[in-house]
Design a protein around this motif. Structure first.
Motif, PDB file in Angstrom:
ATOM      1  N   PRO A 269       0.934  -1.142  -0.014  1.00 30.71           N
ATOM      2  CA  PRO A 269       0.012   0.021  -0.004  1.00 30.71           C
ATOM      3  C   PRO A 269       0.924   1.361   0.037  1.00 30.71           C
ATOM      4  CG  PRO A 269      -0.009  -1.064   2.063  1.00 30.71           C
ATOM      5  CD  PRO A 269       0.729  -2.012   1.134  1.00 30.71           C
ATOM      6  N   ASN A 270       0.263   2.266  -0.362  1.00 30.28           N
ATOM      7  CA  ASN A 270       1.004   3.573  -0.484  1.00 30.28           C
ATOM      8  C   ASN A 270       0.988   4.209   1.151  1.00 30.28           C
ATOM      9  OD1 ASN A 270      -1.269   4.936   0.442  1.00 30.28           O
ATOM     10  ND2 ASN A 270      -1.974   5.719  -1.605  1.00 30.28           N
ATOM     11  N   HIS A 273      -1.229   4.090   4.306  1.00 30.59           N
ATOM     12  CA  HIS A 273      -1.301   3.114   5.108  1.00 30.59           C
ATOM     13  C   HIS A 273      -0.542   3.081   6.480  1.00 30.59           C
ATOM     14  CE1 HIS A 273      -1.609  -1.452   6.162  1.00 30.59           C
ATOM     15  NE2 HIS A 273      -2.555  -1.553   5.437  1.00 30.59           N
ATOM     16  N   HIS A 317      -0.162   6.520  -5.902  1.00 31.08           N
ATOM     17  CA  HIS A 317      -1.473   5.877  -5.564  1.00 31.08           C
ATOM     18  C   HIS A 317      -1.255   4.447  -5.129  1.00 31.08           C
ATOM     19  CE1 HIS A 317      -3.777   8.805  -8.045  1.00 31.08           C
ATOM     20  NE2 HIS A 317      -2.521   8.740  -8.916  1.00 31.08           N
ATOM     21  N   GLU A 318      -0.162   3.883  -5.556  1.00 32.38           N
ATOM     22  CA  GLU A 318       0.171   2.602  -4.817  1.00 32.38           C
ATOM     23  C   GLU A 318       1.647   2.411  -4.697  1.00 32.38           C
ATOM     24  OE1 GLU A 318      -2.280   0.298  -4.772  1.00 32.38           O
ATOM     25  OE2 GLU A 318      -4.040   0.987  -5.337  1.00 32.38           O
ATOM     26  N   SER A 319       2.125   1.350  -4.030  1.00 31.69           N
ATOM     27  CA  SER A 319       3.500   1.110  -3.861  1.00 31.69           C
ATOM     28  C   SER A 319       3.895  -0.500  -4.207  1.00 31.69           C
ATOM     29  CB  SER A 319       3.848   1.640  -2.385  1.00 31.69           C
ATOM     30  OG  SER A 319       5.523   1.607  -2.478  1.00 31.69           O
ATOM     31  N   TYR A 416       4.340  -9.262   5.530  1.00 25.54           N
ATOM     32  CA  TYR A 416       4.731  -8.818   4.069  1.00 25.54           C
ATOM     33  C   TYR A 416       5.979  -9.711   3.437  1.00 25.54           C
ATOM     34  CZ  TYR A 416       1.773  -5.080   5.202  1.00 25.54           C
ATOM     35  OH  TYR A 416       0.448  -4.207   5.652  1.00 25.54           O
TER      36      TYR A 416
END
Length: 428
Positions: A269-270, A273, A317-319, A416
């Protein structure tokens, strides 16, 4: 007089009280925001114009980067040569950059010359001509550069790994081929320029020893433009992530190659989070600096590589969580195995206090270095503003570094650092 025979006390970086220098906030008549940092003793200046005109907004591949580059190559009143001569005469440097969401034009100059340089920057944003001959040269150079780069395994790996995670049609995953450059037309560039530069969204960052009438000059040349403030919401620009179904890839790019480019990447998440800042600490333990687990094992112990690193992608927006290295062809698979071994150790065992303290000191020390100089400080402000976080985020990140526990890091690793979540690529 100090006693030179006695060594001064050593102070850990985590014990320093870091303060992010404040920057002034101004709003031009058209709503464009200016963040100005008056800092430094040298008579130098950096102004950074940021547009929301990256690959996220292009309808044809390679269009955003081509438009950004060719803005400087001629206006109605000046040729590309004359523009370059003008900046050279004043000892200034203008750089253009295009990213996934944004594009930038950055001016570096002596502050006493800024008044002669800003009008030409304004010309670039309002009156670029995009001549056919300049576009032809750009295509030729891009095709030649692409041909050379495609022979390099690390270049091929960098193109492919993002496409596996985000999809070939997503701005974070797409990459340019020869036919994409060849398909560009002057009409494409003019249309993109009109929509995303002349009438686009812009924000300005200025840092250095600022002249007293700096904001007045920016107002004069940019406050009347039909551009919009960068915080304005744009409706209808959405992109769907379509990850690849397979997770493991082996590509033979050069049958005679002796080195393999290795990339591992998982979604993440970016920075909004709650796990993002904590994961930055875990990332440093894994592969974020020269004292990391991956470096100690794969470089120092095994001797498979000169360097191996991990990092979180800096997208808005995302990572994603990336691990990258180049290793000998004969030890490529063993390198991948050792990466997963280090992930397993982080999942199964808590790191000891000495390693955790070393990691904390490194992170805080890096931040301390980033606060040394106006250009570094404004860069940190720019990163926060473009990602929609405020000053409190900076201080929160420091608190996370100082307070996170080994148990929390182990829990993050179990969440993760699971091998099945990573896309895996080896290119020879």
């Amino acid at each position: 007089m100090p006693n030179r025979t006695i060594a001064p006390p050593i102070k850990d970086a985590v014990d320093f009280e870091l303060v992010l220098p404040r920057c002034d906030h101004h709003v031009l008549s058209n709503g464009v925001e200016v963040y100005a940092l008056n800092m430094g003793s040298e008579d130098t200046l950096q102004i950074n114009w940021v547009f929301y005109a990256g690959a996220w907004y292009e309808k044809k591949k390679a269009l955003a980067a081509a438009t950004n580059f060719l803005m400087k190559n001629g206006t109605s009143g000046r040729t590309a040569f004359e523009i370059n001569e003008h900046f050279d005469y004043y000892g200034a440097y203008v750089n253009r950059s295009c990213y996934s969401e944004t594009s930038e034009v950055t001016l570096h100059c002596l502050n006493k010359h800024v008044h002669a340089l800003i009008p030409v920057i304004a010309e670039m944003f309002t009156d670029a001509t995009f001549l056919e001959e300049e576009l032809a040269i750009y295509k030729q150079n891009s095709l030649q550069r692409l041909k050379v780069n495609l022979q390099k395994s690390e270049f091929v790996a960098g193109r492919l790994i993002d496409s596996y995670l985000f999809g070939e049609k997503h701005p974070y995953g797409k990459y340019n081929n020869a036919e994409d450059y060849e398909a560009l037309t002057r009409e494409d560039l003019v249309g993109f320029y009109e929509e995303y530069y002349r009438k686009g969204r812009m924000v300005i960052f200025a840092a250095g020893k600022l002249p007293e009438n700096m904001i007045a000059e920016l107002e004069k040349y940019f406050g009347g433009l039909p551009v919009r403030k960068h915080r304005e919401t744009v409706v209808g620009v959405q992109h769907k992530i379509e990850p690849a179904t397979e997770k493991k890839y082996r590509i033979m790019n050069d049958p005679n190659g002796v080195q393999a480019a290795i990339r591992l990447l998982r979604p993440f998440p970016n920075r909004h989070h709650p796990d993002f800042q904590k994961a930055q600490v875990l990332n440093n333990v894994l592969g974020g600096f020269f004292g990391s687990r991956l470096m100690g094992n794969i470089r120092e112990d095994k001797g498979y590589t000169y360097g191996i690193y991990s990092y979180l992608l800096n997208f808005i927006h995302e990572s994603g969580w990336m691990i990258t290295t180049e290793a000998g062809r004969d030890v490529a698979e063993e390198t991948v195995k050792e990466i997963y071994n280090e992930m397993e150790l982080l999942r199964e065992e808590e790191i000891d206090e000495e390693e955790l303290m070393m990691t904390r000191n490194f992170i805080i020390g890096t931040v301390l270095g980033d606060l040394d100089g106006p250009f570094q400080v404004i860069g940190r402000w720019k990163n926060m503003i473009l990602n929609g976080v405020d000053e409190a985020y900076f201080y929160q990140s420091l608190q996370v570094v100082r307070s996170i526990t080994a148990k929390e890091l182990q829990e993050l690793a179990n969440t993760y650092l699971q091998p099945d979540d990573f896309y895996e690529l080896v290119v020879i």
